[in-house]
Design a protein around this motif. Structure first.
Motif, short mmCIF file in Angstrom:
data_model
loop_
_atom_site.label_atom_id
_atom_site.label_comp_id
_atom_site.label_asym_id
_atom_site.label_seq_id
_atom_site.Cartn_x
_atom_site.Cartn_y
_atom_site.Cartn_z
N ALA A 28 35.36 45.89 43.70
CA ALA A 28 36.50 45.57 44.54
C ALA A 28 36.38 46.19 45.92
N LYS A 29 36.87 45.44 46.91
CA LYS A 29 36.93 45.93 48.28
C LYS A 29 38.35 45.79 48.79
N PRO A 30 38.68 46.50 49.83
CA PRO A 30 40.04 46.41 50.34
C PRO A 30 40.42 44.98 50.71
N ALA A 31 41.59 44.56 50.29
CA ALA A 31 42.06 43.22 50.61
C ALA A 31 42.42 43.14 52.08
N SER A 32 42.04 42.00 52.71
CA SER A 32 42.33 41.83 54.12
C SER A 32 43.72 41.27 54.35
N SER A 33 44.29 40.67 53.31
CA SER A 33 45.62 40.09 53.46
C SER A 33 46.62 40.93 52.69
N SER A 332 41.55 30.55 42.68
CA SER A 332 41.04 30.62 44.05
C SER A 332 41.49 31.91 44.74
N SER A 333 40.62 32.44 45.58
CA SER A 333 40.95 33.67 46.33
C SER A 333 41.82 33.39 47.55
N CYS A 334 42.15 32.13 47.80
CA CYS A 334 42.97 31.78 48.97
C CYS A 334 44.31 32.51 48.93
N ARG A 335 44.73 32.94 50.10
CA ARG A 335 46.02 33.63 50.26
C ARG A 335 46.12 34.82 49.29
N ILE A 352 45.90 39.42 29.81
CA ILE A 352 44.80 40.21 30.32
C ILE A 352 44.58 39.82 31.78
N PRO A 353 44.77 40.75 32.70
CA PRO A 353 44.66 40.42 34.13
C PRO A 353 43.21 40.28 34.58
N ILE A 354 43.04 39.69 35.75
CA ILE A 354 41.72 39.69 36.39
C ILE A 354 41.53 41.07 36.98
N LEU A 355 40.71 41.87 36.36
CA LEU A 355 40.61 43.28 36.71
C LEU A 355 40.24 43.48 38.18
N GLY A 356 39.30 42.68 38.67
CA GLY A 356 38.85 42.83 40.05
C GLY A 356 39.95 42.68 41.07
N VAL A 357 40.88 41.76 40.82
CA VAL A 357 41.99 41.53 41.75
C VAL A 357 42.88 42.77 41.81
#
Length: 546
Positions: A28-33, A332-335, A352-357
């Motif tokens: 994971a990286k810092p979210a830009s939005s 989709s990673s949109c928005r 079960i969540p998407i862990l990366g998000v």
């Protein structure tokens, strides 16, 4: 002209006409939005905790926070106030101070209490440390510095002859605690690769397969402890974090397994049947609210090694493509994964969540908020926000999946997912199933203008100009003409050699309709016609006439 593409095609829009799903790799990286405006359970809980903490919620010195935690106990060791601050401090303190340093501050307070002859405070300090040992014993297992500092504290208490205090801060019971979190086995690069093909896939219905995948996913997700999330924040990586590494390996393994199960079939029709079955598995995973495995399966189906299979996709029904399109839109990673977040927020009970998000959200909070406020006080708001987001994930582990798994099938499925294939090997298998040059006859047709089955040496040299060297002897009978079989053999030989060398052809042409006057970059001639006037390289926009 139809010269062949690069040894590995760049990821592109799938042949099924839908947007590629996000890759299942979870670093994971810092979210830009920004995070969604709709308050989550974690945010609601945080607001309530902020109210209960009163003035401390606005920020407090570290000494004040430690003192408040100690004063949570009475002289009998009972909690006389809410344990919320205790939980937050003992789980999130490493954001601002190491565990050993925190304990060292507690030791200093204990020495001061001894000097002031304050036995009641000494007792409360020991009750606080006992609570730390009991509730967060894994910290003392994993942190050598903390263990050494604890031994220093125990020696201090022993030297002062406080038998009750010695019993309270005794850590000998930690060694007797069950340590079930086994380290991830690290596969060395020279380990022999085991090629396994899963027989389970053929014998299990989509519902059974999705249930057993969900069981494996939940088992892996449940192993991730609160301290693992904290370590992830402190280290900004999942390295040296075995439970998270195992979860990521499972996700990537499922994605590769999906690709290999499709590619294991020899004909386009059979590959399409596997593709359809995995779409049905994905639908069941969605019903089970297992978003993490859903991401892995859809990511595998949308991987370029599968999406490039044009012959296979021609056998996939429209309604299946429609479901795939809906799934990729959901993930989709949109928005900032808005569609997924909305669907996830509406789910209740087991999920079960998407862990990366969610790891990305944690990093976003961690980076966006300062550790200390302008007046030098600890940013309690940040500690609470991180605590509640982690706690929301940990609480999901308490809800068991609504299914019964066959342990033997789980074991076999686990073995099937242990494939050890590399990306390059999967691509090689993809091109072996549907080579790039399967349209070589149509390429030949474009140069064989009189349609007699032969092209001249001069026409062949135009084709060979796209290659840095010759791959085989042409015109074996030396009659001055090159047959269709000879040019096909030429492309097959070229494809094989370039694949082994890891090289790509200079151009990757596709038939194109030009909407404005265009000239050939090879002969400088005008490209005539109403539609499909010539060929265009996808990589460098090189134009070629027909």
């Amino acid at each position: 002209m139809g010269t062949l593409g690069k040894a590995r095609e760049a990821p592109r829009k799938p042949a099924h006409g839908c947007r590629p799903a996000p890759k299942p790799r979870l670093e994971a990286k810092p979210a830009s939005s920004p995070l969604p405006s709709q308050p989550s359970l974690a945010q609601v809980t945080q607001f309530r905790m902020m109210v209960s903490l009163g003035h401390l919620a606005k920020g407090a010195s570290l000494d004040d926070l430690i003192d408040n935690c100690i004063q949570s106990f009475d002289t009998d060791g009972n909690l006389c106030r809410s344990n919320q601050l205790l939980q937050v401090m003992l789980t999130m303190h490493r954001i601002i101070i190491s565990s050993a340093e925190l304990l060292q501050k507690v030791i200093t307070l204990y020495k001061d209490a001894l000097a002031k002859n304050s036995p009641g405070l000494c007792l409360k300090i020991c009750y606080f440390v006992r609570y730390w040992i009991t509730e967060f014993w894994t910290m003392f297992k994993m942190d050598a510095n903390l263990t050494n500092t604890m031994e220093e504290f125990q020696e201090l208490v022993k030297d002062n002859g406080e038998e009750l205090h010695c019993r309270l801060i005794d850590t000998s019971q930690i060694n007797a605690r069950d340590w079930s979190r086994k380290l991830t086995q690290r596969i060395k690069s020279n380990t022999s690769k085991k090629r396994k093909v899963s027989l389970l896939f053929d014998h299990l219905e989509p519902e059974e397969l999705s249930e057993h995948l969900t069981y494996l996913e939940f088992k892996s997700f449940r192993r991730i402890a609160f301290s693992d999330y904290q370590n992830y924040l402190v280290n900004s990586s999942v390295k040296e974090n075995p439970t998270m590494e195992r979860s990521i390996a499972l996700c990537n393994g499922i994605s590769q397994w999906v690709q290999l199960m499709v590619l294991s079939r020899p004909t386009p029709q059979l590959r399409a049947e596997v593709f359809i079955k995995f779409i049905q598995v994905a639908q069941k995973l969605h019903q089970l609210q297992n978003f993490n495995t859903l991401m892995a399966v859809i990511g595998g189906l949308c991987h370029s090694s599968i999406s490039r299979l044009k012959e296979t996709s021609s056998h996939v029904p429209h309604e299946i493509n429609k479901v795939l399109s809906e799934m990729t839109e959901l993930l989709s990673s949109c928005r900032n994964y808005d569609n997924y977040r909305r669907a996830y927020g509406e789910c209740t009970h087991f999920k079960i969540p998407i862990l990366g998000v969610h790891l990305k959200d944690l990093i976003s909070l961690y980076e966006a908020m300062p550790d200390y406020l302008e007046d030098g006080k600890v940013n309690v708001h940040k500690l609470l926000a991180l605590y509640n987001h982690i706690n929301e994930l940990v609480r999901l582990q308490e809800v068991a999946p609504p299914l019964d798994a066959n342990k033997d099938l789980v074991h076999l499925l686990t073995l099937s997912l242990d494939l050890y294939y590399t990306e390059d090997e999967i691509y090689e298998l993809s091109y072996a199933r549907e080579p790039r040059n399967h349209r070589a006859p149509s390429v030949f047709k474009n140069y064989d203008h009189d349609q007699d089955g032969y092209i001249s040496q001069e026409e062949f040299e135009k084709i060979a100009a796209s290659f840095p060297f010759s791959f085989c002897v042409m015109d074996k009978d030396r009659e001055g003409l090159i047959s269709r079989d000879e040019i096909t053999a030429y492309f097959m030989r070229a494809s094989s050699i370039y694949s082994k060398l890891g090289l790509g052809f200079p151009h990757n042409f596709q038939e194109t309709t030009y909407l404005k006057p265009t000239f050939c970059d090879n002969c400088a001639g005008f490209l005539w016609g109403v539609i499909k006037q010539g060929y265009r390289c996808k990589g460098n926009k090189y134009f070629e006439s027909r």
